[in-house]
Design a protein around this motif. Structure first.
Motif, PDB file in Angstrom:
ATOM      1  N   GLY A 157       0.825  -1.209   0.000  1.00 59.32           N
ATOM      2  CA  GLY A 157       0.000   0.000   0.000  1.00 59.32           C
ATOM      3  C   GLY A 157       0.855   1.254   0.000  1.00 59.32           C
ATOM      4  N   ASP A 158       1.991   1.186   0.718  1.00 57.62           N
ATOM      5  CA  ASP A 158       2.917   2.325   0.750  1.00 57.62           C
ATOM      6  C   ASP A 158       3.507   2.590  -0.637  1.00 57.62           C
ATOM      7  OD1 ASP A 158       2.446   2.414   3.465  1.00 57.62           O
ATOM      8  OD2 ASP A 158       4.267   1.314   4.001  1.00 57.62           O
ATOM      9  N   VAL A 159       3.753   1.502  -1.375  1.00 57.98           N
ATOM     10  CA  VAL A 159       4.297   1.664  -2.737  1.00 57.98           C
ATOM     11  C   VAL A 159       3.264   2.347  -3.638  1.00 57.98           C
ATOM     12  CG1 VAL A 159       5.192   0.486  -4.793  1.00 57.98           C
ATOM     13  CG2 VAL A 159       5.827  -0.354  -2.524  1.00 57.98           C
ATOM     14  N   VAL A 160       2.008   1.918  -3.526  1.00 50.66           N
ATOM     15  CA  VAL A 160       0.932   2.552  -4.312  1.00 50.66           C
ATOM     16  C   VAL A 160       0.891   4.056  -4.017  1.00 50.66           C
ATOM     17  CG1 VAL A 160      -1.557   2.652  -4.748  1.00 50.66           C
ATOM     18  CG2 VAL A 160      -0.454   0.429  -4.422  1.00 50.66           C
ATOM     19  N   LYS A 161       0.958   4.390  -2.730  1.00 48.24           N
ATOM     20  CA  LYS A 161       0.927   5.818  -2.340  1.00 48.24           C
ATOM     21  C   LYS A 161       2.138   6.576  -2.874  1.00 48.24           C
ATOM     22  CE  LYS A 161      -1.711   5.035   1.894  1.00 48.24           C
ATOM     23  NZ  LYS A 161      -1.499   4.511   3.244  1.00 48.24           N
ATOM     24  N   ASP A 170      -1.042   7.272 -13.302  1.00 47.40           N
ATOM     25  CA  ASP A 170      -1.799   7.055 -14.551  1.00 47.40           C
ATOM     26  C   ASP A 170      -0.956   6.368 -15.625  1.00 47.40           C
ATOM     27  OD1 ASP A 170      -0.129   9.206 -14.814  1.00 47.40           O
ATOM     28  OD2 ASP A 170      -1.506  10.413 -16.015  1.00 47.40           O
ATOM     29  N   LYS A 171       0.363   6.282 -15.411  1.00 42.17           N
ATOM     30  CA  LYS A 171       1.171   5.646 -16.461  1.00 42.17           C
ATOM     31  C   LYS A 171       1.817   4.329 -16.036  1.00 42.17           C
ATOM     32  CE  LYS A 171       5.369   7.112 -18.003  1.00 42.17           C
ATOM     33  NZ  LYS A 171       6.773   7.119 -17.675  1.00 42.17           N
ATOM     34  N   VAL A 172       1.759   4.019 -14.725  1.00 44.76           N
ATOM     35  CA  VAL A 172       2.363   2.772 -14.234  1.00 44.76           C
ATOM     36  C   VAL A 172       1.309   1.896 -13.560  1.00 44.76           C
ATOM     37  CG1 VAL A 172       4.075   1.773 -12.673  1.00 44.76           C
ATOM     38  CG2 VAL A 172       4.607   3.885 -13.872  1.00 44.76           C
ATOM     39  N   LYS A 173       1.200   0.656 -14.045  1.00 49.15           N
ATOM     40  CA  LYS A 173       0.291  -0.313 -13.423  1.00 49.15           C
ATOM     41  C   LYS A 173       1.020  -1.007 -12.271  1.00 49.15           C
ATOM     42  CE  LYS A 173      -3.051  -0.098 -16.593  1.00 49.15           C
ATOM     43  NZ  LYS A 173      -4.326   0.525 -16.277  1.00 49.15           N
ATOM     44  N   ILE A 174       0.287  -1.316 -11.205  1.00 50.38           N
ATOM     45  CA  ILE A 174       0.893  -1.985 -10.053  1.00 50.38           C
ATOM     46  C   ILE A 174       0.263  -3.362  -9.873  1.00 50.38           C
ATOM     47  CG2 ILE A 174       1.314  -1.890  -7.569  1.00 50.38           C
ATOM     48  CD1 ILE A 174       1.204   1.202  -7.845  1.00 50.38           C
ATOM     49  N   MET A 175       1.123  -4.396  -9.940  1.00 53.26           N
ATOM     50  CA  MET A 175       0.671  -5.772  -9.770  1.00 53.26           C
ATOM     51  C   MET A 175       1.216  -6.298  -8.441  1.00 53.26           C
ATOM     52  SD  MET A 175       1.305  -7.304 -13.585  1.00 53.26           S
ATOM     53  CE  MET A 175       0.457  -8.840 -13.198  1.00 53.26           C
ATOM     54  N   CYS A 186      -5.892  -6.349  -2.775  1.00 49.13           N
ATOM     55  CA  CYS A 186      -5.500  -5.589  -3.969  1.00 49.13           C
ATOM     56  C   CYS A 186      -6.432  -4.379  -4.156  1.00 49.13           C
ATOM     57  CB  CYS A 186      -5.547  -6.505  -5.189  1.00 49.13           C
ATOM     58  SG  CYS A 186      -5.140  -5.696  -6.747  1.00 49.13           S
ATOM     59  N   ALA A 187      -7.725  -4.638  -4.031  1.00 48.27           N
ATOM     60  CA  ALA A 187      -8.722  -3.556  -4.171  1.00 48.27           C
ATOM     61  C   ALA A 187      -8.585  -2.539  -3.036  1.00 48.27           C
ATOM     62  CB  ALA A 187     -10.123  -4.158  -4.181  1.00 48.27           C
ATOM     63  N   ASP A 192      -3.522  -2.454  -9.184  1.00 44.72           N
ATOM     64  CA  ASP A 192      -4.275  -2.754 -10.412  1.00 44.72           C
ATOM     65  C   ASP A 192      -4.606  -4.224 -10.593  1.00 44.72           C
ATOM     66  OD1 ASP A 192      -4.341  -0.098 -11.846  1.00 44.72           O
ATOM     67  OD2 ASP A 192      -2.207  -0.284 -11.430  1.00 44.72           O
ATOM     68  N   LYS A 193      -3.704  -5.104 -10.137  1.00 47.31           N
ATOM     69  CA  LYS A 193      -3.919  -6.518 -10.454  1.00 47.31           C
ATOM     70  C   LYS A 193      -3.285  -7.428  -9.419  1.00 47.31           C
ATOM     71  CE  LYS A 193      -5.459  -9.586 -13.412  1.00 47.31           C
ATOM     72  NZ  LYS A 193      -6.887  -9.681 -13.685  1.00 47.31           N
ATOM     73  N   TYR A 194      -4.057  -8.435  -9.003  1.00 47.00           N
ATOM     74  CA  TYR A 194      -3.528  -9.512  -8.153  1.00 47.00           C
ATOM     75  C   TYR A 194      -3.623 -10.798  -8.948  1.00 47.00           C
ATOM     76  CZ  TYR A 194      -4.072 -13.566  -5.116  1.00 47.00           C
ATOM     77  OH  TYR A 194      -3.967 -14.827  -4.579  1.00 47.00           O
ATOM     78  N   THR A 195      -2.579 -11.602  -8.932  1.00 49.54           N
ATOM     79  CA  THR A 195      -2.664 -12.926  -9.570  1.00 49.54           C
ATOM     80  C   THR A 195      -2.170 -13.985  -8.595  1.00 49.54           C
ATOM     81  OG1 THR A 195      -0.493 -12.634 -10.590  1.00 49.54           O
ATOM     82  CG2 THR A 195      -2.410 -12.096 -11.948  1.00 49.54           C
ATOM     83  N   VAL A 196      -2.672 -15.199  -8.780  1.00 54.09           N
ATOM     84  CA  VAL A 196      -2.372 -16.274  -7.825  1.00 54.09           C
ATOM     85  C   VAL A 196      -1.016 -16.917  -8.053  1.00 54.09           C
ATOM     86  CG1 VAL A 196      -4.749 -16.878  -7.287  1.00 54.09           C
ATOM     87  CG2 VAL A 196      -3.648 -17.939  -9.250  1.00 54.09           C
ATOM     88  N   ASP A 197      -0.505 -16.845  -9.292  1.00 57.59           N
ATOM     89  CA  ASP A 197       0.788 -17.493  -9.545  1.00 57.59           C
ATOM     90  C   ASP A 197       1.574 -16.769 -10.627  1.00 57.59           C
ATOM     91  OD1 ASP A 197      -0.196 -18.337 -12.084  1.00 57.59           O
ATOM     92  OD2 ASP A 197      -1.129 -20.085 -11.162  1.00 57.59           O
TER      93      ASP A 197
END
Length: 211
Positions: A157-161, A170-175, A186-187, A192-197
């Motif tokens: 969350g700190d990285v998102v902030k 607006d130009k970098v997606k965070i997974m 994630c929400a 932007d995206k969580y994946t299981v593997d």
């Protein structure tokens, strides 16, 4: 072309030396570096990714295939650079501050490279501002965060902030990913995206770049 199919098949078996020799042979036969990369090396890693996702193979097989991919790529690198072949995009990856786990991160990195991304690996115990600095320096499209401890998840969350504060949101997606991480988390942090593997992460990243 038969030689490209052979490169793909040998890569899946982890035959690094044979892959290296066949990549050189394909170049000597005048096959374009881009074709060898896409129809040989990346095609092989794509199969590995699918099998890993379906639990048909496990981490050791992925590691030997990735090693074969690396050896083949080293032969191609000068030609790819000469031809001006662009990677699919640039990804900054790392395990967040306070967390020293890297097996999952390393697998994700391999899967990203197997999809044709250029990956900058910041390692483990990475501070939020380091992710931001790397994204700016490399003009990255995606930041990929890993955490294996519930105590370090919050750093995501700190990285998102930090990305928001730098005006890059607006130009970098965070997974994000890792054992304790969930879709709901994630929400909650605004990623932007969580994946299981690892394989799913690479597929999701490719979809992001295409859309």
């Amino acid at each position: 072309m038969r030689v490209l199919t052979e490169i793909s098949e040998l890569l899946q078996k982890g035959k690094a030396k044979d892959v290296k020799a066949l990549v050189q042979q394909a170049l000597d036969e005048g096959i374009p570096a881009q074709d060898i990369l896409e129809q040989g090396l990346l095609a092989g890693m794509s199969v590995i990714g699918k099998k890993f996702k379906n639990n048909e193979i496990y981490v050791p097989e992925v590691l030997v295939a990735a090693r074969a991919m690396k050896m083949g790529s080293q032969v191609l690198a000068p030609m790819i650079a000469e031809a001006g072949v662009e990677p699919l995009g640039c990804v900054i990856i790392g395990t967040v501050q306070g967390d020293l786990h890297d097996i999952g991160k390393n697998l994700v990195k391999m899967m990203f490279e197997g999809k044709g991304f250029s990956v900058v690996d910041l390692g483990v115990d990475v501070a939020p501002e380091t992710f931001v600095e790397a994204a700016i320096e490399h003009d990255a499209q995606i930041i990929c965060l890993s955490a294996l401890l519930t105590t370090t998840m919050g750093v995501m969350g700190d990285v998102v902030k930090a990305v928001e504060a730098a005006g890059l949101r607006d130009k970098v997606k965070i997974m994000i990913g890792g054992a304790p991480v969930t879709e709901a988390f994630c929400a909650q942090i605004g990623a932007d995206k969580y994946t299981v593997d690892a394989a799913s992460a690479a597929d999701a990243a490719k979809d992001m770049m295409m859309n």
